[in-house]
Design an enzyme around this catalytic site. Structure first.
Site, PDB file in Angstrom:
ATOM      1  N   GLU A  35      -6.889  -4.082 -16.513  1.00 37.49           N
ATOM      2  CA  GLU A  35      -6.571  -5.509 -16.375  1.00 37.49           C
ATOM      3  C   GLU A  35      -7.508  -6.364 -17.223  1.00 37.49           C
ATOM      4  OE1 GLU A  35      -3.824  -6.294 -15.139  1.00 37.49           O
ATOM      5  OE2 GLU A  35      -3.434  -4.376 -14.166  1.00 37.49           O
ATOM      6  N   PRO A  74       4.191  -8.708   4.967  1.00 38.20           N
ATOM      7  CA  PRO A  74       3.970  -8.558   6.410  1.00 38.20           C
ATOM      8  C   PRO A  74       2.539  -8.149   6.766  1.00 38.20           C
ATOM      9  CG  PRO A  74       5.342  -6.775   5.548  1.00 38.20           C
ATOM     10  CD  PRO A  74       5.213  -7.792   4.465  1.00 38.20           C
TER      11      PRO A  74
HETATM   12  P1  ADP Z   1       2.658 -11.317   9.897  1.00 39.08           P
HETATM   13  O1  ADP Z   1       3.251 -12.269  10.872  1.00 39.08           O
HETATM   14  O2  ADP Z   1       2.187 -11.963   8.637  1.00 39.08           O
HETATM   15  O3  ADP Z   1       3.516 -10.148   9.617  1.00 39.08           O
HETATM   16  P2  ADP Z   1       0.838 -10.879  12.025  1.00 39.08           P
HETATM   17  O4  ADP Z   1       0.288 -12.229  12.256  1.00 39.08           O
HETATM   18  O5  ADP Z   1       1.907 -10.454  12.957  1.00 39.08           O
HETATM   19  O6  ADP Z   1       1.334 -10.736  10.548  1.00 39.08           O
HETATM   20  O7  ADP Z   1      -0.361  -9.845  12.043  1.00 39.08           O
HETATM   21  C1  ADP Z   1      -0.361  -8.732  12.874  1.00 39.08           C
HETATM   22  C2  ADP Z   1      -1.745  -8.515  13.427  1.00 39.08           C
HETATM   23  O8  ADP Z   1      -2.637  -8.131  12.393  1.00 39.08           O
HETATM   24  C3  ADP Z   1      -2.338  -9.753  14.028  1.00 39.08           C
HETATM   25  O9  ADP Z   1      -1.995  -9.880  15.365  1.00 39.08           O
HETATM   26  C4  ADP Z   1      -3.827  -9.526  13.850  1.00 39.08           C
HETATM   27  O10 ADP Z   1      -4.347  -8.740  14.881  1.00 39.08           O
HETATM   28  C5  ADP Z   1      -3.901  -8.745  12.567  1.00 39.08           C
HETATM   29  N1  ADP Z   1      -4.133  -9.657  11.445  1.00 39.08           N
HETATM   30  C6  ADP Z   1      -3.282  -9.921  10.435  1.00 39.08           C
HETATM   31  N2  ADP Z   1      -3.808 -10.796   9.584  1.00 39.08           N
HETATM   32  C7  ADP Z   1      -5.017 -11.132  10.061  1.00 39.08           C
HETATM   33  C8  ADP Z   1      -6.053 -12.017   9.628  1.00 39.08           C
HETATM   34  N3  ADP Z   1      -5.928 -12.742   8.506  1.00 39.08           N
HETATM   35  N4  ADP Z   1      -7.174 -12.110  10.387  1.00 39.08           N
HETATM   36  C9  ADP Z   1      -7.296 -11.381  11.507  1.00 39.08           C
HETATM   37  N5  ADP Z   1      -6.363 -10.543  11.967  1.00 39.08           N
HETATM   38  C10 ADP Z   1      -5.232 -10.390  11.264  1.00 39.08           C
HETATM   39 ZN    ZN Z   2      -0.956  -3.381 -17.673  1.00 38.05          ZN
END
Ligand code: ADP
Ligand code: ZN
Ligand code: MG
Length: 613
Positions: A423, A201
């Site tokens: 590692e 997540p």
């Molecule tokens: P997931 O759906 O994988 O659980 P989300 O897309 O809901 O994650 O991410 C939650 C928030 O975290 C996003 O709205 C964003 O603000 C931030 N975030 C997460 N990943 C990124 C990323 N790769 N680049 C920029 N912001 C991110």
């Molecule tokens: Zn190890």
């Protein structure tokens, strides 16, 4: 609500058009309307009558129509036509006196049955629609939560998603397709119907899905699997049907199913209880809908999940979610870029170095980094600062680490170094031990319980395990502890190797008691699995004390021999190990190509050469 309003407006227009259309039809049919006629006044018409051009006059209330010998119609407004009638006497003119009611309103009674019928039909239609909306809402708990959200224009763009370039480039085709489905249709290109984004997540799955819609400029239908939990049987399935019906009317579009695992878990054979039944119905409906339309028609279904392993395999079959895109936790460069995105509009002090913050936050997700930036800004604001300083970021980092209480995130600089050498130890042995699986990548990004890992991929599926392979596996497992000891001394060895040691012991144990692969093989034919009366194999206490003692000795010997070999290999390749550890501290993840270059030629990766994992 919005949907309903729009619908009413639309249908009102529809019925009005139909109504007027019908009337027009009857008017034309009865020939009363709009023959092209020339407008005349009273005296002009009288003049025409005098010159005997006119052959027919029809008087209808206040209007008089005349037809001349050339077939031209004239029309005049004559409120009191009595005088005109006098003038028509004794002339060879056909005179028609038409009833005054022969116009539109007076014909209403004739249309009345039609109009009433139309109105009743329309009313029923509108009523039925609004009933089905309110009705289902009144039916049970939690229904309104599974609202289908539809958004026309999404603000998110690819530039807002940082550090997962591979996923982005994989999804570029999807964007192209949505922008111009026709082009792909013509070429017959295979476009995935369903794309599954998976990964832990907070790393941007939802964000990425929205960004695809934003980039392509298409409508975005979204529904979350968790909304379906606790639903009355049948409602979830109806929602899914509704979702697809709506989407089909607005192609090209994206249907996004967040938290797919909530509905898409493996179906339990046999075990049917209330909650499961609902979920299975919902899942079945989803499968039906997905099979029910052709790809290439402008709908892409994107789903996100943290857990691919629990998904029902039916979902992953070709024609369903057959494109799987990993959305992985960011590496050090990804973290830097994510921090850049989220500090875009923040006044940063000159001492702030995002790379340094990134280095100190292994295991942070995109969402963690976003809140890190927010916390830092809040903290700076609290102190009435004009800019956000490195100190504020440090404070925010501690706060998030303590709040999250997740292992791996609280890694000190010292621990991070230990992990890198540990590692690297495994990696050196995996690389230089004959029979070991080839390295796929080495990483010190914490993932779950593991602080780092060497990912090895077998060259082919293994059916038989050779003695050489088994021993190589044991040797590789020992590398972590040996490296820690060699570089930091016996006092600083950590519990980090406990899993490795367990693994090595297990292999050695199997070699002796199951595979008969120990050195004195002729005496190692004892198995701890014997056939019972039902021809089932199961663990039995088949060993006598003395046999067990001998087997323990064999296991110990295997482990001791392997340890010696591991130590001598690591001593031999100490320089390589050190180089790899240093490279890991800088780049966090290295793939086989980079490891090979480093080991064979002493070439370090550079920022330019390093491809983000
Ligand atoms: P997931 O759906 O994988 O659980 P989300 O897309 O809901 O994650 O991410 C939650 C928030 O975290 C996003 O709205 C964003 O603000 C931030 N975030 C997460 N990943 C990124 C990323 N790769 N680049 C920029 N912001 C991110
Ligand atoms: Zn190890
Ligand atoms: Mg999400």
């Amino acid at each position: 609500m919005k949907k309903l309003k729009r619908f009413r407006k639309k249908s009102a227009i529809f019925w009005l058009t139909l109504f007027l259309g019908t009337i027009l039809f009857f008017q034309i049919f009865s020939g009363e309307l709009e023959r092209p006629a020339q407008e005349l006044n009273y005296s002009e018409l009288v003049q025409k009558i005098k010159t005997e051009d006119i052959r027919q006059v029809s008087i209808k209330g206040k209007y008089t129509t005349a037809l001349d010998k050339k077939g031209v119609y004239y029309k005049a407004f004559i409120p009191y036509p009595e005088k005109l009638l006098e003038k028509l006497d004794n002339k060879n003119i056909e005179v028609k006196l038409l009833p005054v009611d022969a116009d539109f309103t007076s014909k209403l009674p004739i249309f009345m049955p039609f109009i009433t019928l139309l109105m009743i039909l329309g009313l029923l239609y509108i009523l039925g629609r609004s009933l089905s909306v309110t009705g289902s809402r009144a039916m049970g708990l939690g229904k309104s939560r599974a609202k289908i959200q539809s958004e026309k224009s999404i603000n998110a763009r690819f530039k807002d998603v940082a550090g997962i370039d591979e996923a982005k480039s994989e999804l570029q085709t999807v964007v192209e397709f949505l922008k111009n489905p026709k082009k792909f249709e013509k070429l017959g290109g295979k476009i995935p119907k369903g794309v599954l984004l998976y990964g832990p997540p907070g790393n941007g799955k939802t964000l990425l899905a929205r960004a695809i819609a934003g980039e392509a400029g298409v409508r975005f239908y979204t529904i979350s699997g968790s909304d379906f939990v606790e639903m009355v049987v049948g409602v979830g399935a109806a929602r899914v049907r509704d979702l697809f019906d709506q989407a089909k009317k607005h192609t090209p579009c994206i249907i996004f199913i967040d938290e797919l695992d909530a509905i898409g878990r493996k179906r339990n054979m046999g075990m049917v209880s209330g909650g499961h039944e609902e979920r299975e119905q919902t899942l079945n409906q989803l499968l039906v809908e997905m099979d029910g339309f052709e790809s290439n028609k402008g709908i892409i279904i994107i789903a996100a999940t943290n857990r691919v392993d629990v998904l029902d395999s039916a979902l992953l079959r070709p024609g369903r979610f057959d494109r799987h895109v990993p959305v992985t936790p960011p590496d050090i460069f990804g973290r830097t870029k994510i921090l850049e995105v989220h500090t875009r509009n923040m006044p940063l002090a000159t001492d702030v170095k995002l790379e340094v913050i990134a280095r100190g936050t292994p295991g942070f997700s995109g969402a963690d980094l976003e809140s890190l930036a927010n916390e830092a800004a809040l903290y700076a604001a609290q102190k009435n600062q004009k800019t956000i300083t490195m100190k504020d970021f440090e404070y925010a980092k501690d706060k998030i680490i303590m709040g999250a209480e997740k292992q791996g995130r609280a890694l000190s600089i010292e621990d991070r170094e230990t992990v890198a050498y540990h590692e690297a130890g495994h990696a050196v042995l995996a690389y230089f031990t004959k029979g070991a699986h080839p390295i796929h990548k080495v990483t010190i990004i914490p993932r779950g319980q593991a602080l780092g890992m060497v990912v090895q991929l077998p060259e082919k599926d293994e059916v038989l395990i050779s003695k050489q392979k088994a021993l190589a596996n044991i040797i590789v497992a020992m590398g972590g502890r040996i490296a820690e000891e060699m570089f930091f001394g016996a006092d600083r060895v950590t519990s980090g190797a406990s899993n490795d040691i367990m693994q090595a012991t297990n292999i050695a144990k199997k070699m002796v008691t199951e595979w008969a692969l120990s050195d004195d093989q002729e005496t190692a034919v004892f198995r701890n699995y014997i056939e019972d009366s039902d021809h089932h194999y199961g663990p039995q206490n088949a060993f006598s004390e003395s046999v067990m003692e001998r087997n323990d000795k064999r296991i110990e010997n295997i482990l001791k021999d392997s340890y010696k070999k591991a130590v001598s290999t690591i001593k031999k390749y100490k320089k390589e190990l050190e180089n790899l550890a240093k490279a890991l501290l800088e780049f966090e993840t290295l793939d086989l190509d980079e490891v090979t270059l480093l080991f064979e030629k002493g070439v370090f990766p550079t920022k330019e050469s390093h491809k983000p994992s």
